[in-house]
Scaffold this motif. Sequence first.
Motif, short mmCIF file in Angstrom:
data_model
loop_
_atom_site.label_atom_id
_atom_site.label_comp_id
_atom_site.label_asym_id
_atom_site.label_seq_id
_atom_site.Cartn_x
_atom_site.Cartn_y
_atom_site.Cartn_z
N SER A 25 5.09 10.19 9.62
CA SER A 25 5.73 10.94 10.72
C SER A 25 7.23 10.68 10.81
CB SER A 25 5.07 10.55 12.05
OG SER A 25 5.35 9.19 12.36
N GLY A 26 7.73 9.72 10.06
CA GLY A 26 9.14 9.39 10.11
C GLY A 26 9.48 8.36 11.16
N GLU A 27 8.46 7.82 11.86
CA GLU A 27 8.70 6.80 12.89
C GLU A 27 9.26 5.53 12.28
OE1 GLU A 27 6.15 4.38 16.32
OE2 GLU A 27 5.31 6.20 15.39
N ILE A 28 8.83 5.22 11.05
CA ILE A 28 9.36 4.06 10.33
C ILE A 28 9.69 4.50 8.90
CG2 ILE A 28 8.12 2.33 11.69
CD1 ILE A 28 5.98 2.22 9.52
N ASP A 29 10.56 3.73 8.24
CA ASP A 29 10.95 4.06 6.86
C ASP A 29 10.13 3.29 5.84
OD1 ASP A 29 12.94 5.86 7.63
OD2 ASP A 29 14.37 4.22 7.93
N ASP A 30 9.52 2.18 6.28
CA ASP A 30 8.69 1.38 5.37
C ASP A 30 7.82 0.44 6.20
OD1 ASP A 30 10.04 -1.32 5.76
OD2 ASP A 30 11.75 -0.13 5.04
N PHE A 31 6.83 -0.15 5.57
CA PHE A 31 6.03 -1.20 6.22
C PHE A 31 5.45 -2.12 5.16
CE2 PHE A 31 2.77 2.05 5.44
CZ PHE A 31 1.68 1.29 5.01
N GLN A 32 5.11 -3.35 5.62
CA GLN A 32 4.57 -4.36 4.71
C GLN A 32 3.41 -5.06 5.40
OE1 GLN A 32 7.53 -7.04 3.22
NE2 GLN A 32 6.12 -8.16 1.90
N ILE A 33 2.28 -5.13 4.72
CA ILE A 33 1.09 -5.80 5.27
C ILE A 33 0.37 -6.57 4.17
CG2 ILE A 33 0.72 -4.08 7.08
CD1 ILE A 33 -1.57 -2.95 5.35
N GLU A 34 -0.49 -7.49 4.61
CA GLU A 34 -1.43 -8.14 3.70
C GLU A 34 -2.78 -7.48 3.89
OE1 GLU A 34 -1.34 -12.32 4.43
OE2 GLU A 34 0.65 -12.60 3.56
N LYS A 35 -3.42 -7.10 2.80
CA LYS A 35 -4.69 -6.39 2.89
C LYS A 35 -5.56 -6.74 1.69
CE LYS A 35 -4.87 -2.13 1.29
NZ LYS A 35 -4.75 -0.67 1.16
N ARG A 36 -6.78 -6.23 1.73
CA ARG A 36 -7.72 -6.47 0.64
C ARG A 36 -8.14 -5.15 -0.03
NH1 ARG A 36 -11.63 -9.56 4.61
NH2 ARG A 36 -10.44 -8.14 5.96
N TYR A 37 -8.23 -5.20 -1.36
CA TYR A 37 -8.83 -4.11 -2.12
C TYR A 37 -10.22 -4.57 -2.58
CZ TYR A 37 -4.41 -1.52 -2.52
OH TYR A 37 -3.27 -0.81 -2.25
N ILE A 38 -11.13 -3.62 -2.69
CA ILE A 38 -12.48 -3.91 -3.17
C ILE A 38 -12.57 -3.56 -4.64
CG2 ILE A 38 -14.95 -3.45 -2.87
CD1 ILE A 38 -13.67 -4.83 -0.52
N LYS A 39 -12.94 -4.54 -5.47
CA LYS A 39 -13.10 -4.30 -6.90
C LYS A 39 -14.47 -3.67 -7.16
CE LYS A 39 -10.03 -7.78 -8.86
NZ LYS A 39 -9.93 -8.89 -9.83
N PRO A 40 -14.67 -3.13 -8.37
CA PRO A 40 -15.96 -2.50 -8.69
C PRO A 40 -17.16 -3.43 -8.54
CG PRO A 40 -14.30 -1.87 -10.30
CD PRO A 40 -13.68 -2.91 -9.44
N ASP A 41 -16.96 -4.77 -8.76
CA ASP A 41 -18.08 -5.71 -8.65
C ASP A 41 -18.33 -6.14 -7.21
OD1 ASP A 41 -15.93 -7.32 -8.12
OD2 ASP A 41 -16.27 -8.72 -9.79
N GLY A 42 -17.58 -5.58 -6.26
CA GLY A 42 -17.77 -5.90 -4.84
C GLY A 42 -16.89 -7.02 -4.33
N SER A 43 -16.21 -7.74 -5.22
CA SER A 43 -15.33 -8.83 -4.79
C SER A 43 -14.04 -8.26 -4.21
CB SER A 43 -15.01 -9.75 -5.96
OG SER A 43 -14.31 -9.05 -6.97
N SER A 44 -13.33 -9.10 -3.49
CA SER A 44 -12.09 -8.66 -2.84
C SER A 44 -10.89 -9.30 -3.52
CB SER A 44 -12.09 -9.04 -1.36
OG SER A 44 -13.13 -8.40 -0.67
N VAL A 45 -9.78 -8.61 -3.52
CA VAL A 45 -8.51 -9.15 -3.98
C VAL A 45 -7.49 -8.96 -2.87
CG1 VAL A 45 -7.94 -6.97 -5.14
CG2 VAL A 45 -6.71 -9.06 -5.75
N TRP A 46 -6.85 -10.06 -2.50
CA TRP A 46 -5.83 -10.00 -1.45
C TRP A 46 -4.49 -9.61 -2.08
CZ3 TRP A 46 -5.68 -10.23 3.74
CH2 TRP A 46 -6.83 -10.67 4.41
N VAL A 47 -3.75 -8.71 -1.41
CA VAL A 47 -2.44 -8.30 -1.89
C VAL A 47 -1.44 -8.28 -0.75
CG1 VAL A 47 -3.44 -6.87 -3.72
CG2 VAL A 47 -2.87 -5.82 -1.51
N ASP A 48 -0.19 -8.48 -1.14
CA ASP A 48 0.93 -8.26 -0.23
C ASP A 48 1.50 -6.90 -0.60
OD1 ASP A 48 3.08 -8.34 1.44
OD2 ASP A 48 4.14 -9.93 0.40
N MET A 49 1.39 -5.92 0.28
CA MET A 49 1.74 -4.54 -0.04
C MET A 49 2.92 -4.07 0.79
SD MET A 49 -0.62 -1.11 0.34
CE MET A 49 -0.47 -1.05 2.13
N LYS A 50 3.90 -3.43 0.10
CA LYS A 50 5.03 -2.82 0.80
C LYS A 50 5.12 -1.37 0.36
CE LYS A 50 9.86 -3.19 2.06
NZ LYS A 50 11.07 -4.02 2.10
#
Length: 595
Positions: free
Chosen positions: A106-131
């Motif tokens: 919406s243009g309210e912010i120009d960027d953001f950064q969070i820590e989140k998890r992706y789910i791999k095909p085997d069901g395990s999680s990988v933590w990432v720092d995403m910007k």
Amino acid sequence: MDYIIDSKAEDKSKTAVDYKIEKLGKDLMQKKMLFRTLFEQASLGITIGHNGNYLEETIAGSPTINKKFQEIVGRSYEELLELGWEQITHPDDVHLDRKNFIKLWSGEIDDFQIEKRYIKPDGSSVWVDMKICRLIIDNLEGFNYICFVEDITKRKNNEFRLMYINEHDPLTGLYNRRYFSTYIEEMDVFENTVAILANIKNFSLLNLTYGYGYAEELISSIGKGLSELQDSNIKVFHISIDRFIVLLENIPDKGYVDNISWEIVRRMDESMPLNTIHGYLGILELDEIGKDVDRILKYSSIAAKTASDTQNGRFCLFSKEMEKKILRRERIQENLSSYLEGNITEGMYVEYQPIIDARTFEVHGFEALARFNSPQLGIVPPIEFIEIAESNKLIVPLGRDIMRQSFSFLKSIEEKGFHDLVISINISIIQLLRDDFVPDLIQISRETGISLDKVNLELTESIFSSNFTEINAKLSRLKQLGVETAIDDFGTGYSSLSRERELDISCLKIDKAFINKLVPSNEEDSITSDIISLAHKLGHVVVAEGVETKNQMDYLIMSNCDYLQGYYFSKPLSRDASIEFIERVRDIGGRVVFS
């Protein structure tokens, strides 16, 4: 000729333009190759998106999902294009990710950064720092963005490991007191919430009797049993070695609390086969307490102690009446502290009850009885303020004050010509076992000018059930200094005379409970008489306290009791009244006269 020259110039001009175009093409190709190289070989995962989805390919044919990103999430380029970012994001993280993404779009912010998890095909999680940042792509209208992702799984696992250590008890694996405080402080609703404190009474005896290994196994077993109660509305915390908190939320009715309480008791009993060790519960409703962790622990502990002391059941609900007792207790503690700090000039004082020689009816001495007058509460019974002083480590300075007042009283009597009287003073085991007790006693005797052979220290019978050797060593040291020692309230707490012969004492005081039973044709008469006889055989003198009738006095004299004390002769008297009493006895011949 001119025409030929002009044609050559035109050809030369075209060659320069072609050269520039060719050069620009080469530069563009090099930049494209450089971008592709940097994009594919970057140590961060990079994706380019368009209108909320991964972009399949830029117009210029540049890549949009690099190999590092595919490696991090464990999925191929084709899979990612098909699934999209929401499908591979951990369900618990989708909301936060989407919320920020909408703000970016919406243009309210120009960027953001969070820590989140992706789910791999085997069901395990990988933590990432995403910007994620907004991105302008030529000839591609709409919302474009670029995403940078760093794998932080190892770091997060270390954080979780440290967090677990910080929030859990190492012995039971349950949440600890630190996390209990954090959890309570983060709560918003306390209605229909109850804290149940489970306290193991006499736990210290396990360490002394069976060793720390056995005690820890027992605690671990209790923790395992209680942990099985946990669900979405029940959490268990191990807040100290012998105390647990079971927190109940969203309680449907009072019967639910009772049922859980009995289940806690049952599980604790299963883990505690010894009859000397029991668990008692203190139940506290949190709707009026809120986030005050100290009050939660204090009030629930008091309720548990009430359940233990009354022995009417295994658990007790904290009440307003208990709160009044708490406020009274706190006020007494404050007053005692203020007195010791000199903020209250009057408060602690001593009354003196005469001790009568049973053979001559002369005054043998006085027992010093500590009294406390609270500015707000008035006279506080000794049984109440002494226990508070002991539990708050005030008994040592108060004990010194009482000894100093008592010695000063005896000195004032000696100055009036009474040189053969003794003073008896009750002391606590907390005082006796301190290294500075004997030096303090000697110092006070020197300051007041009282010889220690005029001092008799009384200790309650129950203290000899523990630290026997250490206590007896202190008694021997006192005896070397000339101090007489006595067992006070004999018959109420110790194991009769079985080990009394081993104690380095000089006197035995028979408790008032025995004296009260001295009525004609009562079988208890023979017991009291036997106690006096056995004490004499062990070389001890005997004082009977609580004498209130002539029949009791006559029986004790007939049984050869050495000294008598009680209301039949005199109630406890103030300092001035005690001096008047001894002077009046002297004026009538030195013997106490009975009406």
